[in-house]
Design a protein around this motif. Structure first.
Motif, PDB file in Angstrom:
ATOM      1  N   LEU A   7       0.730  -1.324   0.605  1.00 20.62           N
ATOM      2  CA  LEU A   7       0.115  -0.307   0.298  1.00 20.62           C
ATOM      3  C   LEU A   7       0.913   1.411   0.381  1.00 20.62           C
ATOM      4  O   LEU A   7       0.494   2.556  -0.197  1.00 20.62           O
ATOM      5  CB  LEU A   7      -0.568  -0.255   1.051  1.00 20.62           C
ATOM      6  N   LYS A   8       1.790   1.362   0.692  1.00 19.10           N
ATOM      7  CA  LYS A   8       2.842   2.411   1.288  1.00 19.10           C
ATOM      8  C   LYS A   8       3.433   2.550  -0.765  1.00 19.10           C
ATOM      9  O   LYS A   8       3.362   3.856  -1.227  1.00 19.10           O
ATOM     10  CB  LYS A   8       3.582   1.768   1.849  1.00 19.10           C
ATOM     11  N   GLU A   9       3.845   1.689  -1.806  1.00 22.90           N
ATOM     12  CA  GLU A   9       4.839   2.030  -2.070  1.00 22.90           C
ATOM     13  C   GLU A   9       3.616   2.297  -3.484  1.00 22.90           C
ATOM     14  O   GLU A   9       3.410   2.907  -5.122  1.00 22.90           O
ATOM     15  CB  GLU A   9       4.641   0.250  -2.874  1.00 22.90           C
ATOM     16  N   ASN A  10       2.040   1.463  -2.911  1.00 21.88           N
ATOM     17  CA  ASN A  10       1.753   1.916  -4.534  1.00 21.88           C
ATOM     18  C   ASN A  10       0.600   3.711  -3.642  1.00 21.88           C
ATOM     19  O   ASN A  10      -0.268   4.200  -4.344  1.00 21.88           O
ATOM     20  CB  ASN A  10       0.191   1.465  -3.949  1.00 21.88           C
ATOM     21  N   GLY A  11       1.676   4.524  -3.340  1.00 23.50           N
ATOM     22  CA  GLY A  11       0.916   5.569  -2.388  1.00 23.50           C
ATOM     23  C   GLY A  11       0.427   6.101  -2.058  1.00 23.50           C
ATOM     24  O   GLY A  11      -0.412   7.087  -1.342  1.00 23.50           O
ATOM     25  N   PHE A  12      -0.516   5.093  -1.219  1.00 32.25           N
ATOM     26  CA  PHE A  12      -1.397   5.144   0.120  1.00 32.25           C
ATOM     27  C   PHE A  12      -1.092   5.607   1.788  1.00 32.25           C
ATOM     28  O   PHE A  12       0.134   5.661   1.623  1.00 32.25           O
ATOM     29  CB  PHE A  12      -2.457   3.930   0.374  1.00 32.25           C
ATOM     30  N   ARG A  13      -1.720   6.113   2.098  1.00 37.35           N
ATOM     31  CA  ARG A  13      -1.204   6.940   3.080  1.00 37.35           C
ATOM     32  C   ARG A  13      -1.297   6.365   4.228  1.00 37.35           C
ATOM     33  O   ARG A  13      -2.608   5.911   4.818  1.00 37.35           O
ATOM     34  CB  ARG A  13      -1.780   8.457   3.432  1.00 37.35           C
ATOM     35  N   LEU A  14      -0.523   5.439   4.861  1.00 40.47           N
ATOM     36  CA  LEU A  14      -0.881   4.864   6.343  1.00 40.47           C
ATOM     37  C   LEU A  14      -0.525   5.722   7.227  1.00 40.47           C
ATOM     38  O   LEU A  14       0.135   6.444   7.521  1.00 40.47           O
ATOM     39  CB  LEU A  14       0.774   4.168   6.458  1.00 40.47           C
ATOM     40  N   ILE A  15      -1.516   5.116   8.453  1.00 38.89           N
ATOM     41  CA  ILE A  15      -1.664   6.279   9.972  1.00 38.89           C
ATOM     42  C   ILE A  15      -0.704   5.058  10.244  1.00 38.89           C
ATOM     43  O   ILE A  15       0.033   6.094  11.123  1.00 38.89           O
ATOM     44  CB  ILE A  15      -3.689   5.802  10.225  1.00 38.89           C
ATOM     45  N   ASP A  16      -0.891   4.105  10.536  1.00 34.34           N
ATOM     46  CA  ASP A  16       0.167   2.962  10.777  1.00 34.34           C
ATOM     47  C   ASP A  16       0.952   2.592  10.028  1.00 34.34           C
ATOM     48  O   ASP A  16       0.994   1.611   9.046  1.00 34.34           O
ATOM     49  CB  ASP A  16      -0.123   1.678  11.640  1.00 34.34           C
ATOM     50  N   VAL A  17       2.800   2.612   9.986  1.00 39.00           N
ATOM     51  CA  VAL A  17       3.752   1.716   9.265  1.00 39.00           C
ATOM     52  C   VAL A  17       3.770   0.487   9.719  1.00 39.00           C
ATOM     53  O   VAL A  17       3.915  -0.270   8.973  1.00 39.00           O
ATOM     54  CB  VAL A  17       4.400   3.491   9.352  1.00 39.00           C
ATOM     55  N   THR A  18       3.724   0.731  10.602  1.00 39.64           N
ATOM     56  CA  THR A  18       3.972  -1.002  11.850  1.00 39.64           C
ATOM     57  C   THR A  18       2.587  -1.595  12.487  1.00 39.64           C
ATOM     58  O   THR A  18       1.996  -0.033  12.633  1.00 39.64           O
ATOM     59  CB  THR A  18       5.087  -0.922  12.662  1.00 39.64           C
ATOM     60  N   PRO A  19       2.568  -2.471  12.583  1.00 39.35           N
ATOM     61  CA  PRO A  19       0.966  -3.095  12.820  1.00 39.35           C
ATOM     62  C   PRO A  19       1.456  -2.589  14.712  1.00 39.35           C
ATOM     63  O   PRO A  19       2.022  -2.640  15.803  1.00 39.35           O
ATOM     64  CB  PRO A  19       1.418  -4.382  12.623  1.00 39.35           C
ATOM     65  N   ARG A  20      -0.160  -2.422  15.005  1.00 41.56           N
ATOM     66  CA  ARG A  20      -0.407  -1.951  16.279  1.00 41.56           C
ATOM     67  C   ARG A  20      -1.300  -4.052  17.004  1.00 41.56           C
ATOM     68  O   ARG A  20      -1.992  -4.422  15.738  1.00 41.56           O
ATOM     69  CB  ARG A  20      -0.852  -1.405  16.910  1.00 41.56           C
ATOM     70  N   ILE A  21      -1.236  -3.781  18.249  1.00 37.01           N
ATOM     71  CA  ILE A  21      -1.994  -5.430  18.843  1.00 37.01           C
ATOM     72  C   ILE A  21      -3.798  -3.993  18.903  1.00 37.01           C
ATOM     73  O   ILE A  21      -3.881  -3.737  19.530  1.00 37.01           O
ATOM     74  CB  ILE A  21      -1.740  -5.307  19.931  1.00 37.01           C
ATOM     75  N   GLY A  22      -5.054  -4.516  18.403  1.00 36.82           N
ATOM     76  CA  GLY A  22      -6.221  -4.890  18.132  1.00 36.82           C
ATOM     77  C   GLY A  22      -6.553  -5.362  18.540  1.00 36.82           C
ATOM     78  O   GLY A  22      -6.474  -6.317  20.146  1.00 36.82           O
ATOM     79  N   VAL A  23      -7.903  -5.136  18.782  1.00 30.74           N
ATOM     80  CA  VAL A  23      -8.905  -6.045  19.297  1.00 30.74           C
ATOM     81  C   VAL A  23      -8.699  -7.525  19.239  1.00 30.74           C
ATOM     82  O   VAL A  23      -8.581  -8.246  18.320  1.00 30.74           O
ATOM     83  CB  VAL A  23     -10.468  -5.754  19.483  1.00 30.74           C
ATOM     84  N   GLY A  24      -9.176  -8.196  21.064  1.00 26.64           N
ATOM     85  CA  GLY A  24      -9.120  -9.859  20.640  1.00 26.64           C
ATOM     86  C   GLY A  24      -7.426 -10.763  20.164  1.00 26.64           C
ATOM     87  O   GLY A  24      -7.292 -11.503  19.663  1.00 26.64           O
ATOM     88  N   GLY A  25      -6.479  -9.336  19.164  1.00 26.44           N
ATOM     89  CA  GLY A  25      -5.190  -9.729  20.173  1.00 26.44           C
ATOM     90  C   GLY A  25      -4.738 -10.311  18.455  1.00 26.44           C
ATOM     91  O   GLY A  25      -4.010 -10.602  18.642  1.00 26.44           O
ATOM     92  N   ALA A  26      -5.430  -9.003  17.577  1.00 23.28           N
ATOM     93  CA  ALA A  26      -5.082  -9.051  15.872  1.00 23.28           C
ATOM     94  C   ALA A  26      -4.167  -8.060  15.851  1.00 23.28           C
ATOM     95  O   ALA A  26      -4.010  -7.233  16.579  1.00 23.28           O
ATOM     96  CB  ALA A  26      -6.688  -8.807  15.316  1.00 23.28           C
ATOM     97  N   LYS A  27      -2.964  -7.664  15.109  1.00 26.15           N
ATOM     98  CA  LYS A  27      -2.233  -7.266  14.300  1.00 26.15           C
ATOM     99  C   LYS A  27      -3.108  -6.636  13.084  1.00 26.15           C
ATOM    100  O   LYS A  27      -3.697  -7.070  12.847  1.00 26.15           O
ATOM    101  CB  LYS A  27      -1.209  -7.970  13.482  1.00 26.15           C
ATOM    102  N   ILE A  28      -3.020  -4.824  13.255  1.00 27.75           N
ATOM    103  CA  ILE A  28      -4.051  -4.098  12.696  1.00 27.75           C
ATOM    104  C   ILE A  28      -3.782  -2.830  12.527  1.00 27.75           C
ATOM    105  O   ILE A  28      -1.773  -2.240  13.356  1.00 27.75           O
ATOM    106  CB  ILE A  28      -4.987  -3.612  13.524  1.00 27.75           C
ATOM    107  N   ALA A  29      -3.993  -1.993  11.522  1.00 25.91           N
ATOM    108  CA  ALA A  29      -3.228  -1.069  10.280  1.00 25.91           C
ATOM    109  C   ALA A  29      -4.296  -0.571  10.724  1.00 25.91           C
ATOM    110  O   ALA A  29      -4.843  -1.060   9.090  1.00 25.91           O
ATOM    111  CB  ALA A  29      -1.580  -1.500  10.010  1.00 25.91           C
ATOM    112  N   PHE A  30      -4.128   0.896  10.108  1.00 25.13           N
ATOM    113  CA  PHE A  30      -5.606   1.858   9.817  1.00 25.13           C
ATOM    114  C   PHE A  30      -4.117   2.946   8.739  1.00 25.13           C
ATOM    115  O   PHE A  30      -3.131   3.145   8.357  1.00 25.13           O
ATOM    116  CB  PHE A  30      -5.821   2.829  10.662  1.00 25.13           C
TER     117      PHE A  30
END
Ligand code: CMX
Length: 133
Positions: free
Chosen positions: A92-115
Protein backbone atom coordinates in the motif's frame (compact mmCIF):
# COMPACT_ATOMS: atom_id res chain seq x y z
CA UNK A 1 -3.72 -12.13 0.11
CA UNK A 2 -6.89 -10.31 1.12
CA UNK A 3 -9.02 -13.04 2.70
CA UNK A 4 -12.29 -11.31 3.52
CA UNK A 5 -13.92 -8.35 5.20
CA UNK A 6 -12.77 -9.09 8.74
CA UNK A 7 -15.19 -6.71 10.43
CA UNK A 8 -17.16 -3.50 10.29
CA UNK A 9 -16.44 -0.93 13.02
CA UNK A 10 -19.34 1.23 14.19
CA UNK A 11 -18.79 4.30 16.35
CA UNK A 12 -21.29 4.77 19.17
CA UNK A 13 -21.76 7.28 21.96
CA UNK A 14 -22.89 4.80 24.61
CA UNK A 15 -21.86 1.16 24.28
CA UNK A 16 -24.56 -0.27 26.56
CA UNK A 17 -27.32 1.60 24.68
CA UNK A 18 -25.90 0.48 21.33
CA UNK A 19 -25.71 -3.15 22.53
CA UNK A 20 -29.43 -2.98 23.34
CA UNK A 21 -30.19 -1.79 19.80
CA UNK A 22 -28.14 -4.54 18.15
CA UNK A 23 -29.55 -7.21 20.48
CA UNK A 24 -33.05 -5.98 19.58
CA UNK A 25 -32.11 -6.63 15.97
CA UNK A 26 -31.60 -10.28 16.91
CA UNK A 27 -27.81 -10.43 17.42
CA UNK A 28 -26.11 -11.52 20.62
CA UNK A 29 -23.14 -9.69 22.11
CA UNK A 30 -20.24 -12.13 22.47
CA UNK A 31 -17.61 -10.12 24.24
CA UNK A 32 -16.86 -6.67 25.58
CA UNK A 33 -13.21 -5.65 25.53
CA UNK A 34 -11.28 -2.49 26.28
CA UNK A 35 -8.29 -1.65 24.07
CA UNK A 36 -6.41 1.12 25.93
CA UNK A 37 -3.93 1.58 23.07
CA UNK A 38 -6.83 2.59 20.76
CA UNK A 39 -8.77 4.36 23.55
CA UNK A 40 -11.91 2.32 22.86
CA UNK A 41 -14.28 -0.11 24.49
CA UNK A 42 -15.75 -2.54 22.02
CA UNK A 43 -18.63 -5.00 21.86
CA UNK A 44 -18.32 -7.87 19.39
CA UNK A 45 -21.19 -9.45 17.49
CA UNK A 46 -21.41 -11.88 14.60
CA UNK A 47 -24.06 -11.76 11.88
CA UNK A 48 -23.33 -15.14 10.28
CA UNK A 49 -19.65 -14.96 9.36
CA UNK A 50 -19.54 -11.18 9.48
CA UNK A 51 -18.08 -9.65 12.58
CA UNK A 52 -19.42 -6.33 13.83
CA UNK A 53 -17.54 -4.24 16.38
CA UNK A 54 -19.36 -1.47 18.22
CA UNK A 55 -16.82 1.11 19.41
CA UNK A 56 -17.14 3.64 22.20
CA UNK A 57 -14.31 6.12 22.85
CA UNK A 58 -12.90 5.94 26.38
CA UNK A 59 -11.27 9.39 26.41
CA UNK A 60 -12.12 12.76 24.86
CA UNK A 61 -9.15 12.50 22.50
CA UNK A 62 -10.02 8.95 21.40
CA UNK A 63 -10.33 8.74 17.57
CA UNK A 64 -13.83 7.32 18.09
CA UNK A 65 -14.93 10.13 20.44
CA UNK A 66 -13.60 12.70 17.96
CA UNK A 67 -15.42 10.96 15.11
CA UNK A 68 -18.74 10.92 17.01
CA UNK A 69 -18.36 14.59 17.99
CA UNK A 70 -17.62 15.64 14.42
CA UNK A 71 -19.73 13.28 12.31
CA UNK A 72 -22.16 11.61 14.72
CA UNK A 73 -22.61 7.89 15.34
CA UNK A 74 -22.26 5.51 12.41
CA UNK A 75 -19.93 3.32 10.38
CA UNK A 76 -16.40 4.21 11.42
CA UNK A 77 -14.19 1.79 9.47
CA UNK A 78 -14.05 -1.35 7.39
CA UNK A 79 -11.39 -3.93 8.13
CA UNK A 80 -9.92 -6.26 5.54
CA UNK A 81 -8.51 -9.53 6.82
CA UNK A 82 -5.09 -10.24 5.34
CA UNK A 83 -2.59 -13.06 5.69
CA UNK A 84 0.61 -11.00 5.99
CA UNK A 85 -0.04 -7.50 7.25
CA UNK A 86 3.55 -6.24 6.97
CA UNK A 87 3.68 -7.25 3.29
CA UNK A 88 0.33 -5.55 2.61
CA UNK A 89 1.38 -2.35 4.34
CA UNK A 90 4.52 -2.26 2.25
CA UNK A 91 2.49 -2.72 -0.96
CA UNK A 92 0.00 0.00 0.00
CA UNK A 93 2.87 2.34 0.81
CA UNK A 94 4.50 1.67 -2.58
CA UNK A 95 1.12 2.35 -4.24
CA UNK A 96 0.93 5.79 -2.61
CA UNK A 97 -1.62 5.12 0.15
CA UNK A 98 -1.31 7.26 3.27
CA UNK A 99 -0.59 4.90 6.15
CA UNK A 100 -1.68 5.93 9.64
CA UNK A 101 0.24 2.99 11.09
CA UNK A 102 3.50 2.17 9.34
CA UNK A 103 3.95 -0.86 11.56
CA UNK A 104 1.08 -2.94 12.97
CA UNK A 105 -0.31 -2.48 16.47
CA UNK A 106 -2.24 -4.98 18.60
CA UNK A 107 -6.01 -4.47 18.45
CA UNK A 108 -9.21 -6.16 19.61
CA UNK A 109 -8.80 -9.89 20.27
CA UNK A 110 -5.01 -9.65 19.96
CA UNK A 111 -5.13 -9.16 16.17
CA UNK A 112 -2.36 -7.27 14.36
CA UNK A 113 -3.97 -4.11 12.95
CA UNK A 114 -2.99 -1.04 10.94
CA UNK A 115 -5.07 1.86 9.62
CA UNK A 116 -4.96 3.62 6.25
CA UNK A 117 -6.08 7.27 6.08
CA UNK A 118 -9.60 7.88 4.71
CA UNK A 119 -8.28 10.71 2.52
CA UNK A 120 -6.44 8.12 0.39
CA UNK A 121 -9.29 5.56 0.34
CA UNK A 122 -12.14 7.69 -1.03
CA UNK A 123 -13.45 8.70 2.39
CA UNK A 124 -13.30 5.25 4.00
CA UNK A 125 -11.11 4.61 7.03
CA UNK A 126 -9.58 1.25 6.17
CA UNK A 127 -8.08 -1.19 8.64
CA UNK A 128 -5.87 -4.11 7.74
CA UNK A 129 -6.21 -6.94 10.20
CA UNK A 130 -4.28 -10.17 10.63
CA UNK A 131 -5.59 -12.60 13.20
CA UNK A 132 -4.99 -16.20 14.14
CA UNK A 133 -8.04 -18.19 13.00
N1 CMX B 1 -14.05 7.67 8.22
C1 CMX B 1 -14.03 8.55 7.18
N2 CMX B 1 -13.49 9.79 7.27
C2 CMX B 1 -12.98 10.15 8.46
C3 CMX B 1 -12.96 9.29 9.58
C4 CMX B 1 -13.53 8.01 9.42
N3 CMX B 1 -13.56 7.14 10.42
N4 CMX B 1 -12.37 9.92 10.61
C5 CMX B 1 -12.01 11.14 10.18
N5 CMX B 1 -12.38 11.27 8.90
C6 CMX B 1 -12.18 12.44 8.03
C7 CMX B 1 -12.57 13.72 8.74
O1 CMX B 1 -13.95 13.98 8.58
C8 CMX B 1 -11.70 14.73 8.03
O2 CMX B 1 -12.27 15.07 6.79
P1 CMX B 1 -12.42 16.62 6.37
O3 CMX B 1 -11.03 17.17 6.42
O4 CMX B 1 -12.98 16.55 4.99
O5 CMX B 1 -13.33 17.22 7.38
C9 CMX B 1 -10.43 13.95 7.73
O6 CMX B 1 -10.79 12.56 7.79
C10 CMX B 1 -9.32 14.19 8.73
O7 CMX B 1 -9.91 14.09 9.95
P2 CMX B 1 -9.45 14.94 11.17
O8 CMX B 1 -10.62 15.19 12.01
O9 CMX B 1 -8.64 16.12 10.77
O10 CMX B 1 -8.41 13.98 11.80
P3 CMX B 1 -8.60 13.19 13.09
O11 CMX B 1 -7.67 13.81 14.07
O12 CMX B 1 -10.00 13.03 13.48
O13 CMX B 1 -8.05 11.77 12.66
C11 CMX B 1 -7.91 9.67 11.65
C12 CMX B 1 -8.69 10.98 11.71
C13 CMX B 1 -8.62 8.75 10.69
C14 CMX B 1 -6.49 9.97 11.16
C15 CMX B 1 -7.85 9.09 13.10
O14 CMX B 1 -9.17 8.86 13.55
C16 CMX B 1 -7.07 7.80 13.20
O15 CMX B 1 -5.85 7.83 13.28
N6 CMX B 1 -7.75 6.63 13.17
C17 CMX B 1 -7.09 5.32 13.28
C18 CMX B 1 -7.21 4.74 14.66
C19 CMX B 1 -8.63 4.52 15.08
O16 CMX B 1 -9.57 4.96 14.45
N7 CMX B 1 -8.80 3.81 16.21
C20 CMX B 1 -10.12 3.51 16.76
C21 CMX B 1 -10.63 2.14 16.38
C22 CMX B 1 -9.77 1.08 17.00
C23 CMX B 1 -10.16 -0.34 16.73
O17 CMX B 1 -11.08 -0.63 15.98
O18 CMX B 1 -9.46 -1.21 17.29
Amino acid sequence: MIKKVDHIGIAVRDLEEAIKIWESLGLKVEEIEEVPDQKVRTAIFHAGETRIELLEGTTEDSPVSKFVEKRGEGIHHIALGVDNIEEHLQKLKENGFRLIDVTPRIGVGGAKIAFVHPKSVGGVLLELCEREE
